[in-house]
Design a protein around this motif. Structure first.
Motif, PDB file in Angstrom:
ATOM      1  N   TYR A  49      28.729 126.210  14.102  1.00 51.72           N
ATOM      2  CA  TYR A  49      27.535 125.818  13.355  1.00 51.72           C
ATOM      3  C   TYR A  49      27.782 124.504  12.627  1.00 51.72           C
ATOM      4  O   TYR A  49      28.878 124.250  12.149  1.00 51.72           O
ATOM      5  CB  TYR A  49      27.147 126.907  12.347  1.00 51.72           C
ATOM      6  CG  TYR A  49      26.746 128.185  13.021  1.00 51.72           C
ATOM      7  CD1 TYR A  49      25.426 128.388  13.428  1.00 51.72           C
ATOM      8  CD2 TYR A  49      27.674 129.178  13.289  1.00 51.72           C
ATOM      9  CE1 TYR A  49      25.059 129.555  14.072  1.00 51.72           C
ATOM     10  CE2 TYR A  49      27.311 130.344  13.938  1.00 51.72           C
ATOM     11  CZ  TYR A  49      26.000 130.528  14.325  1.00 51.72           C
ATOM     12  OH  TYR A  49      25.630 131.670  14.976  1.00 51.72           O
ATOM     13  N   THR A  51      26.303 122.044   9.481  1.00 50.25           N
ATOM     14  CA  THR A  51      25.456 121.958   8.292  1.00 50.25           C
ATOM     15  C   THR A  51      24.859 120.557   8.260  1.00 50.25           C
ATOM     16  O   THR A  51      25.571 119.574   8.077  1.00 50.25           O
ATOM     17  CB  THR A  51      26.269 122.199   7.011  1.00 50.25           C
ATOM     18  OG1 THR A  51      26.862 123.496   7.077  1.00 50.25           O
ATOM     19  CG2 THR A  51      25.390 122.100   5.772  1.00 50.25           C
ATOM     20  N   SER A  56      18.646 121.019   5.833  1.00 48.64           N
ATOM     21  CA  SER A  56      17.899 121.999   6.621  1.00 48.64           C
ATOM     22  C   SER A  56      18.831 123.120   7.099  1.00 48.64           C
ATOM     23  O   SER A  56      20.034 123.104   6.840  1.00 48.64           O
ATOM     24  CB  SER A  56      17.202 121.310   7.806  1.00 48.64           C
ATOM     25  OG  SER A  56      18.152 120.688   8.638  1.00 48.64           O
ATOM     26  N   GLU A  57      18.280 124.052   7.821  1.00 46.67           N
ATOM     27  CA  GLU A  57      18.998 125.228   8.286  1.00 46.67           C
ATOM     28  C   GLU A  57      20.189 124.845   9.173  1.00 46.67           C
ATOM     29  O   GLU A  57      20.132 123.863   9.918  1.00 46.67           O
ATOM     30  CB  GLU A  57      18.014 126.096   9.086  1.00 46.67           C
ATOM     31  CG  GLU A  57      18.574 127.426   9.534  1.00 46.67           C
ATOM     32  CD  GLU A  57      17.522 128.264  10.240  1.00 46.67           C
ATOM     33  OE1 GLU A  57      17.882 128.958  11.199  1.00 46.67           O
ATOM     34  OE2 GLU A  57      16.353 128.214   9.829  1.00 46.67           O
ATOM     35  N   ASP A  58      21.279 125.623   9.104  1.00 42.48           N
ATOM     36  CA  ASP A  58      22.455 125.366   9.922  1.00 42.48           C
ATOM     37  C   ASP A  58      22.078 125.339  11.400  1.00 42.48           C
ATOM     38  O   ASP A  58      21.179 126.063  11.841  1.00 42.48           O
ATOM     39  CB  ASP A  58      23.529 126.436   9.683  1.00 42.48           C
ATOM     40  CG  ASP A  58      24.107 126.377   8.278  1.00 42.48           C
ATOM     41  OD1 ASP A  58      24.011 125.312   7.642  1.00 42.48           O
ATOM     42  OD2 ASP A  58      24.647 127.397   7.824  1.00 42.48           O
ATOM     43  N   VAL A  59      22.801 124.521  12.167  1.00 42.09           N
ATOM     44  CA  VAL A  59      22.496 124.293  13.574  1.00 42.09           C
ATOM     45  C   VAL A  59      23.592 124.902  14.445  1.00 42.09           C
ATOM     46  O   VAL A  59      24.777 124.622  14.256  1.00 42.09           O
ATOM     47  CB  VAL A  59      22.388 122.776  13.858  1.00 42.09           C
ATOM     48  CG1 VAL A  59      22.163 122.504  15.329  1.00 42.09           C
ATOM     49  CG2 VAL A  59      21.293 122.146  13.011  1.00 42.09           C
ATOM     50  N   ARG A  92      15.211 129.315  21.212  1.00 42.94           N
ATOM     51  CA  ARG A  92      15.747 128.867  19.922  1.00 42.94           C
ATOM     52  C   ARG A  92      16.182 127.416  20.042  1.00 42.94           C
ATOM     53  O   ARG A  92      16.383 126.892  21.133  1.00 42.94           O
ATOM     54  CB  ARG A  92      16.919 129.726  19.476  1.00 42.94           C
ATOM     55  CG  ARG A  92      18.136 129.581  20.368  1.00 42.94           C
ATOM     56  CD  ARG A  92      19.305 130.356  19.835  1.00 42.94           C
ATOM     57  NE  ARG A  92      20.427 130.198  20.764  1.00 42.94           N
ATOM     58  CZ  ARG A  92      21.540 130.824  20.670  1.00 42.94           C
ATOM     59  NH1 ARG A  92      21.726 131.682  19.697  1.00 42.94           N
ATOM     60  NH2 ARG A  92      22.509 130.630  21.533  1.00 42.94           N
ATOM     61  N   LYS A  94      18.999 124.393  19.232  1.00 47.06           N
ATOM     62  CA  LYS A  94      20.448 124.249  19.086  1.00 47.06           C
ATOM     63  C   LYS A  94      20.799 122.791  19.304  1.00 47.06           C
ATOM     64  O   LYS A  94      19.971 122.001  19.775  1.00 47.06           O
ATOM     65  CB  LYS A  94      21.191 125.135  20.080  1.00 47.06           C
ATOM     66  CG  LYS A  94      20.979 124.761  21.540  1.00 47.06           C
ATOM     67  CD  LYS A  94      21.750 125.697  22.437  1.00 47.06           C
ATOM     68  CE  LYS A  94      21.598 125.309  23.898  1.00 47.06           C
ATOM     69  NZ  LYS A  94      22.381 126.176  24.772  1.00 47.06           N
TER      70      LYS A  94
END
Length: 193
Positions: A49, A51, A56-59, A92, A94
């Protein structure tokens, strides 16, 4: 110096666009790019993951998406640029292209790597119980290689801690000697610049 940095950034952006053969054709739709740091990487599973710097949200990313490094480079805190994509099969988003940011020469210099302290080595061995012969091999490694092994994280989840640990040490030593996949990938990517 600024001109060199601008040229390096331009080359990195070109690599992101080229993506070693256009990875976008694998059921993925490209979305905007970003920057951030590696949050966590699960070496045995081959994913991790990022950051994002924008908060924003973890990738999510898979090791196959890394254009210029190996699992040894996926140390928490490592700086990366990435391109987002939509994986239609999994519904999703990624990171579909990940580019490690390097030093000014485009190479990682062994002398500049962090070194593990004796306390870090012993703490790692306490938290990850392995057989005595593996402990001795680890204690005998160069401190900068010990740090690379430690930075890959816990052995938790391994069926055989000792076997996983020895494999990790051997891979790290090969990487340091230039025999690892990451070294070959770095050389290939340098040819693209």
């Amino acid at each position: 110096m600024q001109m060199m940095q601008m040229m390096q950034n331009q080359n990195q952006n070109q690599m992101m666009q080229q993506g070693m053969g256009g990875m976008g054709g694998m059921g993925q739709m490209s979305l905007p790019a970003g920057q951030g740091g590696v949050l966590k990487f699960f070496g045995q599973k081959g994913f991790g993951y990022i950051t994002p710097d924008d908060g924003s949200e973890d990738v999510f990313f898979h090791l196959d998406a890394v254009l210029n490094g190996s699992e040894f480079d996926m140390i928490p805190g490592s700086r990366v640029k990435y391109e987002m994509g939509l994986d239609r099969s999994a519904s999703r988003t990624k990171a579909v292209k990940v580019l490690l940011e390097q030093d000014g020469s485009g190479q990682k210099v062994m002398g500049q790597m962090k070194q593990a302290s004796p306390m870090e080595v012993e703490q790692f061995l306490i938290m990850n119980p392995v057989e005595p012969h593996a402990q001795e091999k680890f204690r005998g490694m160069a401190p900068n290689l010990q740090k690379l092994v430690i930075d890959r994280g816990s052995l938790e989840g391994s069926r055989d801690y000792t076997a996983a640990f020895i494999g990790r040490m051997v891979q790290t030593e090969r990487q340091a000697k230039g025999q690892g996949k990451g070294q070959m990938m770095n050389q290939m990517m340098m040819g693209f610049m």
